[in-house]
Design a protein around this motif. Structure first.
Motif, PDB file in Angstrom:
ATOM      1  N   ASN A 187      -9.262   8.172   6.121  1.00  8.62           N
ATOM      2  CA  ASN A 187     -10.719   8.096   6.104  1.00  8.62           C
ATOM      3  C   ASN A 187     -11.341   9.473   6.037  1.00  8.62           C
ATOM      4  O   ASN A 187     -10.864  10.432   6.638  1.00  8.62           O
ATOM      5  N   LEU A 188     -12.428   9.558   5.308  1.00  9.99           N
ATOM      6  CA  LEU A 188     -13.121  10.828   5.161  1.00  9.99           C
ATOM      7  C   LEU A 188     -14.190  10.975   6.229  1.00  9.99           C
ATOM      8  O   LEU A 188     -14.790   9.994   6.676  1.00  9.99           O
ATOM      9  N   ALA A 189     -14.432  12.213   6.613  1.00 13.52           N
ATOM     10  CA  ALA A 189     -15.563  12.537   7.492  1.00 13.52           C
ATOM     11  C   ALA A 189     -16.548  13.331   6.643  1.00 13.52           C
ATOM     12  O   ALA A 189     -16.447  14.562   6.531  1.00 13.52           O
ATOM     13  N   ILE A 190     -17.467  12.626   6.012  1.00 13.72           N
ATOM     14  CA  ILE A 190     -18.445  13.295   5.151  1.00 13.72           C
ATOM     15  C   ILE A 190     -19.534  13.903   6.018  1.00 13.72           C
ATOM     16  O   ILE A 190     -20.101  13.247   6.893  1.00 13.72           O
TER      17      ILE A 190
ATOM     18  N   ALA B 126     -21.046   4.167   5.353  1.00 16.96           N
ATOM     19  CA  ALA B 126     -20.398   5.000   6.366  1.00 16.96           C
ATOM     20  C   ALA B 126     -20.868   4.626   7.769  1.00 16.96           C
ATOM     21  O   ALA B 126     -21.878   3.951   7.954  1.00 16.96           O
ATOM     22  N   LEU B 127     -20.103   5.089   8.747  1.00 20.67           N
ATOM     23  CA  LEU B 127     -20.480   4.931  10.151  1.00 20.67           C
ATOM     24  C   LEU B 127     -20.594   6.317  10.781  1.00 20.67           C
ATOM     25  O   LEU B 127     -19.663   7.127  10.690  1.00 20.67           O
ATOM     26  N   PRO B 128     -21.737   6.611  11.418  1.00 23.23           N
ATOM     27  CA  PRO B 128     -21.897   7.932  12.028  1.00 23.23           C
ATOM     28  C   PRO B 128     -21.062   8.062  13.291  1.00 23.23           C
ATOM     29  O   PRO B 128     -20.943   7.121  14.076  1.00 23.23           O
ATOM     30  N   MET B 129     -20.493   9.240  13.480  1.00 20.66           N
ATOM     31  CA  MET B 129     -19.731   9.552  14.681  1.00 20.66           C
ATOM     32  C   MET B 129     -20.376  10.795  15.308  1.00 20.66           C
ATOM     33  O   MET B 129     -20.304  11.886  14.746  1.00 20.66           O
ATOM     34  N   HIS B 130     -21.014  10.614  16.474  1.00 21.25           N
ATOM     35  CA  HIS B 130     -21.770  11.707  17.087  1.00 21.25           C
ATOM     36  C   HIS B 130     -20.910  12.625  17.957  1.00 21.25           C
ATOM     37  O   HIS B 130     -21.426  13.615  18.488  1.00 21.25           O
ATOM     38  N   GLY B 131     -19.653  12.289  18.100  1.00 19.66           N
ATOM     39  CA  GLY B 131     -18.778  13.141  18.900  1.00 19.66           C
ATOM     40  C   GLY B 131     -17.361  12.645  18.852  1.00 19.66           C
ATOM     41  O   GLY B 131     -17.031  11.679  18.152  1.00 19.66           O
ATOM     42  N   ARG B 132     -16.506  13.319  19.610  1.00 17.86           N
ATOM     43  CA  ARG B 132     -15.108  12.895  19.710  1.00 17.86           C
ATOM     44  C   ARG B 132     -14.867  12.271  21.084  1.00 17.86           C
ATOM     45  O   ARG B 132     -15.366  12.767  22.095  1.00 17.86           O
TER      46      ARG B 132
ATOM     47  N   ILE C  81     -16.120   7.320   6.362  1.00 15.91           N
ATOM     48  CA  ILE C  81     -16.240   6.492   5.169  1.00 15.91           C
ATOM     49  C   ILE C  81     -14.871   6.319   4.547  1.00 15.91           C
ATOM     50  O   ILE C  81     -14.032   7.231   4.577  1.00 15.91           O
ATOM     51  N   SER C  82     -14.620   5.172   3.997  1.00 17.42           N
ATOM     52  CA  SER C  82     -13.351   4.898   3.316  1.00 17.42           C
ATOM     53  C   SER C  82     -13.263   5.747   2.056  1.00 17.42           C
ATOM     54  O   SER C  82     -14.162   5.735   1.208  1.00 17.42           O
TER      55      SER C  82
ATOM     56  N   LEU D 290     -10.648   6.484  13.215  1.00 18.02           N
ATOM     57  CA  LEU D 290     -12.005   6.494  12.679  1.00 18.02           C
ATOM     58  C   LEU D 290     -12.444   5.062  12.400  1.00 18.02           C
ATOM     59  O   LEU D 290     -11.651   4.248  11.909  1.00 18.02           O
ATOM     60  N   PRO D 291     -13.718   4.739  12.688  1.00 21.17           N
ATOM     61  CA  PRO D 291     -14.199   3.365  12.517  1.00 21.17           C
ATOM     62  C   PRO D 291     -14.476   3.016  11.059  1.00 21.17           C
ATOM     63  O   PRO D 291     -14.817   3.877  10.246  1.00 21.17           O
ATOM     64  N   ASN D 292     -14.341   1.730  10.758  1.00 26.85           N
ATOM     65  CA  ASN D 292     -14.646   1.193   9.429  1.00 26.85           C
ATOM     66  C   ASN D 292     -15.748   0.143   9.526  1.00 26.85           C
ATOM     67  O   ASN D 292     -15.980  -0.443  10.592  1.00 26.85           O
ATOM     68  N   LEU D 293     -16.388  -0.131   8.401  1.00 23.51           N
ATOM     69  CA  LEU D 293     -17.480  -1.098   8.389  1.00 23.51           C
ATOM     70  C   LEU D 293     -17.023  -2.502   8.768  1.00 23.51           C
ATOM     71  O   LEU D 293     -17.819  -3.298   9.288  1.00 23.51           O
TER      72      LEU D 293
END
Length: 454
Positions: A51-54, A75-81, A106-107, A223-226
């Motif tokens: 998965n990409l972190a755009i 995509a799904l936003p990731m605000h932190g780790r 994002i895939s 990483l999360p997916n839709l």
């Protein structure tokens, strides 16, 4: 049509499709050659998505072709780790000081399809699948390709190679003239696993985070997916993959090393057995551009500068290459030789810089993030960012949430640290002078006081 106006792009991956779209919008006829079948028909390769972190750089590039909002919608936003230490409580570490900034999961396959659709919808762009490049003859301006129907040759005045870390185009120009090329492999490999949605159809983990299980010399991320699943990636020494050679050993290892997630992967043993182990390589080469009598050949993306994925910047960086080529064409009035010369001179220092930062971030992710000292330092950085907005900016913020050239970031961090150190010394010196002055005043008062005043 002049030969120079005939442009071939090798590779219909993320960078190749974006570049073809940019060039097509400029009115440049482009043919894209891709060795694999159309992924919209064949589907993605098993265990090869990562998965990409755009982030800001990739989004800025996608904006150029009108795909920014479409990408964010996928995509799904990731605000932190979210850090999962072994034997300790998990903890959430925000990426930005104010908590509002996010990188976007994002895939890779879905984004590639969106870019393919955009490229094919652009007038002047043709995509040919099942065409595997075997040779580039820069003297004649000719490509040799293997297809399902046999070997074919195609003419092109400009060849832009975005065909990955093991670029066939790059191999064909090595040794023709002075050319340096190194491939530095980590002892680690990667393998993908999946955490499906829960029985109730929800996420099994917090979807607002990039999850990390740091284990010293190894780690796992998710990483999360839709579809409410998570794509997990193991980054382990390659020997560790070989050691888990039975389903029982796989399950026992995960119960011991990843106890909070082992029960969330019902297909763990099957995924582990059948998903391939990929290699992690840093590619450095120079020059990126070769000028032949018949064609100019230029490398971009992973073909020129593959990096390890630990800053999430591989695709973001490759997208910047595409935008830079387009910008240089604009500046030079469409003169390909001048444009590509400027492109490589501008981009090389930046790609070298992010390659080093990506390697350093691997150590941070697999080891440092679990340390209380790291968390304290991160909190101090965020406090400085809030107190000195615009004047103090963390390295992560500059890499992921700005378009500041990568090459400028290390010096900016050094400059900030020197300024802070100088300010700290000045404050310490001022404090010391105040203490000395107060002591002297007390001595003077004591000397002047009448006897017995106590």
């Amino acid at each position: 049509m002049a030969r120079e106006e005939s442009v071939a792009v090798v590779g219909a991956g993320l960078a190749g499709c974006l570049l073809a779209t940019l060039l097509g919008r400029r009115g440049v006829p482009v043919t894209v050659y891709e060795r694999r079948p159309d992924p919209r028909v064949a589907g993605p390769e098993r265990g090869r998505s990562i998965n990409l972190a755009i982030s800001a750089r990739g989004l800025a590039a996608l904006e150029e072709v009108g795909l920014r909002e479409e990408a964010l919608a996928r995509a799904l936003p990731m605000h932190g780790r979210m850090v999962h230490p072994l034997g300790g409580a998990r903890n959430f570490q925000r990426y930005s000081a104010d908590g509002t900034r996010a990188i976007n999961s994002i895939s890779r396959a879905e984004l590639n399809i969106a870019l393919l659709d955009a490229a094919e919808a652009t007038p002047g762009v043709t995509v040919r699948f099942g065409h595997r490049l075997t040779n580039v003859d820069a003297a004649k301006g000719r490509l040799t390709l293997e297809t399902p129907d046999g070997v074919v040759t195609e003419d092109a005045g400009v060849v832009l190679a975005g065909d990955g870390a093991y670029s066939a185009a790059r191999r064909t120009i090595e040794g023709v003239e002075p050319f340096t090329h190194t491939q530095d492999f980590l002892e680690h490999g990667y393998k993908e696993l999946t955490i499906p949605p829960t029985a109730g159809g929800d996420f099994a983990l917090d979807p607002d985070a990039l999850h990390i299980w740091p284990r010293g010399n190894a780690m796992m991320i998710a990483l999360p997916n839709l579809d409410r699943s998570f794509t997990c990636t193991l980054f382990w020494p390659k020997a560790d993959f070989d050691a888990l050679d039975t389903p029982r050993r796989v399950r026992e290892h995960f119960r011991a090393r990843y106890p909070d997630v082992a029960g969330l992967m019902p297909n763990l043993a099957d995924d582990f057995a059948h998903n391939p182990v990929g290699s992690l390589v840093t590619v450095r080469c120079w020059p990126w551009v070769r000028y032949g009598r018949g064609a100019t050949v230029a490398l971009l993306g992973d073909a020129a500068h593959a990096i390890v994925p630990f800053y999430g910047q591989g695709a973001n960086c490759a997208f910047e290459d595409c935008v830079e080529i387009d910008r240089c064409l604009e500046e030079t009035g469409g003169n390909w030789r001048r444009a590509l010369s400027i492109y490589q001179e501008r981009r090389k220092p930046n790609t070298d810089a992010i390659a080093e930062m990506a390697l350093d971030n691997f150590v941070e992710m697999r080891d440092r993030v679990a340390s209380p000292a790291f968390r304290l330092g991160q909190a101090a950085q965020h406090a400085l960012e809030r107190r000195l907005p615009g004047r103090y900016v963390s390295r992560y913020e500059l890499v992921s949430f700005s378009t500041v050239p990568y090459a400028r970031i290390p010096e900016r961090i050094r400059r900030q640290n020197r300024t802070l150190a100088a300010a700290g010394l000045a404050a310490f010196a001022a404090t010391g002078l105040t203490v000395r002055a107060a002591r002297a005043a007390l001595r003077r008062r004591a000397a002047a006081a009448p006897a017995g005043s106590g």
